[in-house]
Design a protein around this motif. Structure first.
Motif, PDB file in Angstrom:
ATOM      1  N   TYR A  32       0.861  -1.191   0.000  1.00 18.27           N
ATOM      2  CA  TYR A  32       0.000   0.000   0.000  1.00 18.27           C
ATOM      3  C   TYR A  32       0.887   1.226   0.000  1.00 18.27           C
ATOM      4  CZ  TYR A  32      -3.338   3.499   1.662  1.00 18.27           C
ATOM      5  OH  TYR A  32      -4.113   4.621   1.793  1.00 18.27           O
ATOM      6  N   TYR A  36       0.803  11.951   0.489  1.00 21.48           N
ATOM      7  CA  TYR A  36       0.174  13.002   1.277  1.00 21.48           C
ATOM      8  C   TYR A  36       0.740  14.358   0.859  1.00 21.48           C
ATOM      9  CZ  TYR A  36      -1.964   9.684   4.500  1.00 21.48           C
ATOM     10  OH  TYR A  36      -2.739   8.692   5.053  1.00 21.48           O
ATOM     11  N   ARG A  43      -2.121  20.358   8.221  1.00 26.31           N
ATOM     12  CA  ARG A  43      -1.959  18.916   8.437  1.00 26.31           C
ATOM     13  C   ARG A  43      -1.768  18.205   7.104  1.00 26.31           C
ATOM     14  NH1 ARG A  43      -7.662  17.831  11.089  1.00 26.31           N
ATOM     15  NH2 ARG A  43      -7.594  20.069  11.424  1.00 26.31           N
ATOM     16  N   PRO A  44      -1.080  17.082   7.074  1.00 28.62           N
ATOM     17  CA  PRO A  44      -0.983  16.284   5.846  1.00 28.62           C
ATOM     18  C   PRO A  44      -2.351  15.747   5.455  1.00 28.62           C
ATOM     19  CG  PRO A  44       0.670  15.611   7.454  1.00 28.62           C
ATOM     20  CD  PRO A  44      -0.287  16.504   8.174  1.00 28.62           C
ATOM     21  N   LEU A  46      -4.260  13.094   2.467  1.00 27.01           N
ATOM     22  CA  LEU A  46      -4.086  12.106   1.407  1.00 27.01           C
ATOM     23  C   LEU A  46      -4.562  12.676   0.075  1.00 27.01           C
ATOM     24  CD1 LEU A  46      -3.456   9.043   0.822  1.00 27.01           C
ATOM     25  CD2 LEU A  46      -5.928   8.704   0.946  1.00 27.01           C
ATOM     26  N   PHE A 106       7.144   6.711   6.183  1.00 28.39           N
ATOM     27  CA  PHE A 106       7.116   7.860   5.299  1.00 28.39           C
ATOM     28  C   PHE A 106       8.494   8.182   4.741  1.00 28.39           C
ATOM     29  CE2 PHE A 106       2.925   9.821   5.656  1.00 28.39           C
ATOM     30  CZ  PHE A 106       2.392   9.157   6.748  1.00 28.39           C
TER      31      PHE A 106
ATOM     32  N   ILE B   4     -10.789  14.897  13.949  1.00 25.92           N
ATOM     33  CA  ILE B   4      -9.663  14.608  14.822  1.00 25.92           C
ATOM     34  C   ILE B   4      -9.043  15.927  15.269  1.00 25.92           C
ATOM     35  CG2 ILE B   4      -8.180  14.179  12.815  1.00 25.92           C
ATOM     36  CD1 ILE B   4      -6.626  12.194  14.670  1.00 25.92           C
ATOM     37  N   TYR B  33      -2.411   7.038  15.935  1.00 21.75           N
ATOM     38  CA  TYR B  33      -0.961   7.107  15.737  1.00 21.75           C
ATOM     39  C   TYR B  33      -0.424   8.463  16.224  1.00 21.75           C
ATOM     40  CZ  TYR B  33      -2.612   3.800  12.171  1.00 21.75           C
ATOM     41  OH  TYR B  33      -3.249   2.775  11.513  1.00 21.75           O
ATOM     42  N   TYR B  35       2.989  10.917  15.452  1.00 23.80           N
ATOM     43  CA  TYR B  35       4.180  11.161  14.648  1.00 23.80           C
ATOM     44  C   TYR B  35       4.882  12.415  15.144  1.00 23.80           C
ATOM     45  CZ  TYR B  35       2.150   8.018  11.143  1.00 23.80           C
ATOM     46  OH  TYR B  35       1.618   6.931  10.484  1.00 23.80           O
ATOM     47  N   LEU B  43       7.881  12.379   8.494  1.00 25.52           N
ATOM     48  CA  LEU B  43       7.072  12.000   9.650  1.00 25.52           C
ATOM     49  C   LEU B  43       7.636  10.712  10.228  1.00 25.52           C
ATOM     50  CD1 LEU B  43       5.125  13.789   7.816  1.00 25.52           C
ATOM     51  CD2 LEU B  43       3.278  12.598   8.974  1.00 25.52           C
ATOM     52  N   LEU B  45       7.266   7.780  13.222  1.00 31.93           N
ATOM     53  CA  LEU B  45       6.249   7.197  14.083  1.00 31.93           C
ATOM     54  C   LEU B  45       6.778   7.028  15.498  1.00 31.93           C
ATOM     55  CD1 LEU B  45       3.390   5.914  14.158  1.00 31.93           C
ATOM     56  CD2 LEU B  45       4.505   3.730  13.642  1.00 31.93           C
ATOM     57  N   TYR B  48       1.787   3.747  18.198  1.00 33.08           N
ATOM     58  CA  TYR B  48       0.514   3.549  17.563  1.00 33.08           C
ATOM     59  C   TYR B  48      -0.305   2.535  18.349  1.00 33.08           C
ATOM     60  CZ  TYR B  48       2.706  -0.543  15.267  1.00 33.08           C
ATOM     61  OH  TYR B  48       3.362  -1.715  15.007  1.00 33.08           O
ATOM     62  N   GLN B  50      -3.856   0.011  17.833  1.00 35.68           N
ATOM     63  CA  GLN B  50      -4.889  -0.526  16.942  1.00 35.68           C
ATOM     64  C   GLN B  50      -6.182  -0.829  17.680  1.00 35.68           C
ATOM     65  OE1 GLN B  50      -1.691  -3.077  14.442  1.00 35.68           O
ATOM     66  NE2 GLN B  50      -3.781  -3.448  13.827  1.00 35.68           N
ATOM     67  N   GLN B  56       1.663   0.023  20.567  1.00 39.44           N
ATOM     68  CA  GLN B  56       2.959  -0.500  20.144  1.00 39.44           C
ATOM     69  C   GLN B  56       3.949   0.637  19.960  1.00 39.44           C
ATOM     70  OE1 GLN B  56       3.316  -3.791  19.886  1.00 39.44           O
ATOM     71  NE2 GLN B  56       1.133  -4.169  20.241  1.00 39.44           N
ATOM     72  N   GLY B  58       6.715   2.762  18.092  1.00 39.03           N
ATOM     73  CA  GLY B  58       7.100   3.023  16.720  1.00 39.03           C
ATOM     74  C   GLY B  58       8.614   3.076  16.615  1.00 39.03           C
ATOM     75  N   ASP B  59       9.089   3.896  15.697  1.00 32.54           N
ATOM     76  CA  ASP B  59      10.525   3.941  15.425  1.00 32.54           C
ATOM     77  C   ASP B  59      11.316   4.803  16.407  1.00 32.54           C
ATOM     78  OD1 ASP B  59       9.450   4.104  12.039  1.00 32.54           O
ATOM     79  OD2 ASP B  59      10.194   2.337  13.100  1.00 32.54           O
ATOM     80  N   LEU B  90       2.153  15.328  15.369  1.00 32.36           N
ATOM     81  CA  LEU B  90       0.916  15.055  14.643  1.00 32.36           C
ATOM     82  C   LEU B  90       0.299  13.754  15.125  1.00 32.36           C
ATOM     83  CD1 LEU B  90       2.184  15.993  11.097  1.00 32.36           C
ATOM     84  CD2 LEU B  90       0.160  16.996  12.158  1.00 32.36           C
ATOM     85  N   GLU B 106      -6.657   5.112   4.637  1.00 33.01           N
ATOM     86  CA  GLU B 106      -6.227   6.481   4.819  1.00 33.01           C
ATOM     87  C   GLU B 106      -6.076   6.813   6.288  1.00 33.01           C
ATOM     88  OE1 GLU B 106      -8.841   9.265   3.049  1.00 33.01           O
ATOM     89  OE2 GLU B 106      -7.733  11.032   3.739  1.00 33.01           O
ATOM     90  N   GLN B 107      -4.998   7.485   6.614  1.00 32.54           N
ATOM     91  CA  GLN B 107      -4.828   8.031   7.950  1.00 32.54           C
ATOM     92  C   GLN B 107      -5.240   9.503   7.901  1.00 32.54           C
ATOM     93  OE1 GLN B 107      -1.062   7.290   9.871  1.00 32.54           O
ATOM     94  NE2 GLN B 107      -1.109   5.119   9.403  1.00 32.54           N
ATOM     95  N   PHE B 109      -5.188  13.073   9.713  1.00 30.40           N
ATOM     96  CA  PHE B 109      -4.315  13.761  10.649  1.00 30.40           C
ATOM     97  C   PHE B 109      -5.028  14.884  11.389  1.00 30.40           C
ATOM     98  CE2 PHE B 109      -0.055  12.090   9.990  1.00 30.40           C
ATOM     99  CZ  PHE B 109      -0.199  11.398   8.811  1.00 30.40           C
ATOM    100  N   GLY B 110      -4.597  15.106  12.627  1.00 26.63           N
ATOM    101  CA  GLY B 110      -5.026  16.273  13.369  1.00 26.63           C
ATOM    102  C   GLY B 110      -4.221  17.482  12.940  1.00 26.63           C
TER     103      GLY B 110
END
Lengths: 116, 118
Positions: A32, A36, A43-44, A46, A106, B4, B33, B35, B43, B45, B48, B50, B56, B58-59, B90, B106-107, B109-110
């Motif tokens: 996938y 963005y 904000r980003p 899509l 990203f 959001i 999530y 970021y 961005l 992470l 996050y 689920q 979990q 992130g990086d 974010l 699609e995510q 964002f705020g």
């Protein structure tokens, strides 16, 4: 983990020209690939995405192509307009199904400037 | 731009202080999530989640903590252990991407919180 490289980091074009931004990914299981757009201070959002079962997708002036063999995908913007000026991010993810973890990785972004 | 929200928009912190950034969504999304965005870094992470009561790393989770007690809320705490916390943060949400009907989603964002350490 997944690594996404994005080029160029900055791109300047004249209004009406085309713009192309390229991304490569490392995880061959990624399936996938969204793009963005982030305008200054916002904000980003899509703008287009593509899944690994198709090679190309178009939405008006925007198109995305995917080459799974080479593990790269590109964003194409035709007939650019000043309002296209923004930072564009590519991303990649792998859907593994059944409750497994899911996250987007990203690229570092491309600052596109469209000069009138 | 509803759906959001993040608060505050700007936040100033003294060194050694913990601060909590708020993120709320009314989209009935399962996944949320956090970021971090730095100039030229894209961005990255942080954490996050689920599902409620599960999250979990992130990086770049070191120096951050989160909780997910409610589906609508996913607050991020920036602790004093985070050595370089000045950044734009974010929050995002999406429907549960692990469900069979989903194939990457699609995510949303705020608007972000800009944190500055004084």
């Amino acid at each position: 983990g997944e690594n996404v490289e994005q080029h160029p980091s900055t791109l300047s074009v004249q209004e009406g020209d085309s713009a192309v931004i390229k991304c490569t990914y490392s995880d061959s299981a990624s399936n996938y690939f969204p793009w963005y757009k982030q305008e200054l201070g916002k904000r980003p959002q899509l703008i287009i995405d593509i899944r690994s079962n198709v090679g190309e997708k178009k939405d008006q002036r925007i198109a995305v192509t995917l080459n799974k063999t080479a593990k790269h995908f590109s964003l194409h913007i035709t007939e650019t307009q000043p309002e296209d000026s923004a930072v564009y991010f590519c991303a990649a993810s792998r859907y593994a199904g059944g409750g497994s973890n899911y996250k987007l990785t990203f690229g570092k972004g491309t600052l596109l400037t469209v000069n009138p | 731009d509803g759906g959001i929200t993040q608060s505050p928009k700007y936040l100033f912190r003294k060194e050694g202080q913990n601060v909590t950034l708020s993120c709320e969504q009314n989209l009935n999304h399962d996944a949320m999530y956090w970021y971090r965005q730095d100039p030229g870094q894209g961005l990255r992470l942080i954490y996050y989640s689920q599902i409620v009561n599960d999250f979990q790393k992130g990086d770049i989770a070191e120096g951050y903590s989160v909780s997910r007690e409610k589906k609508e809320s996913f607050p991020l705490t920036v602790t004093s252990a985070q050595k370089n916390p000045t950044a734009f943060y974010l929050c995002a949400s999406s429907i549960d991407p692990s469900q069979p009907r989903s194939f990457g989603d699609e995510q949303f964002f705020g608007p972000g919180t800009r944190l500055t350490v004084l």
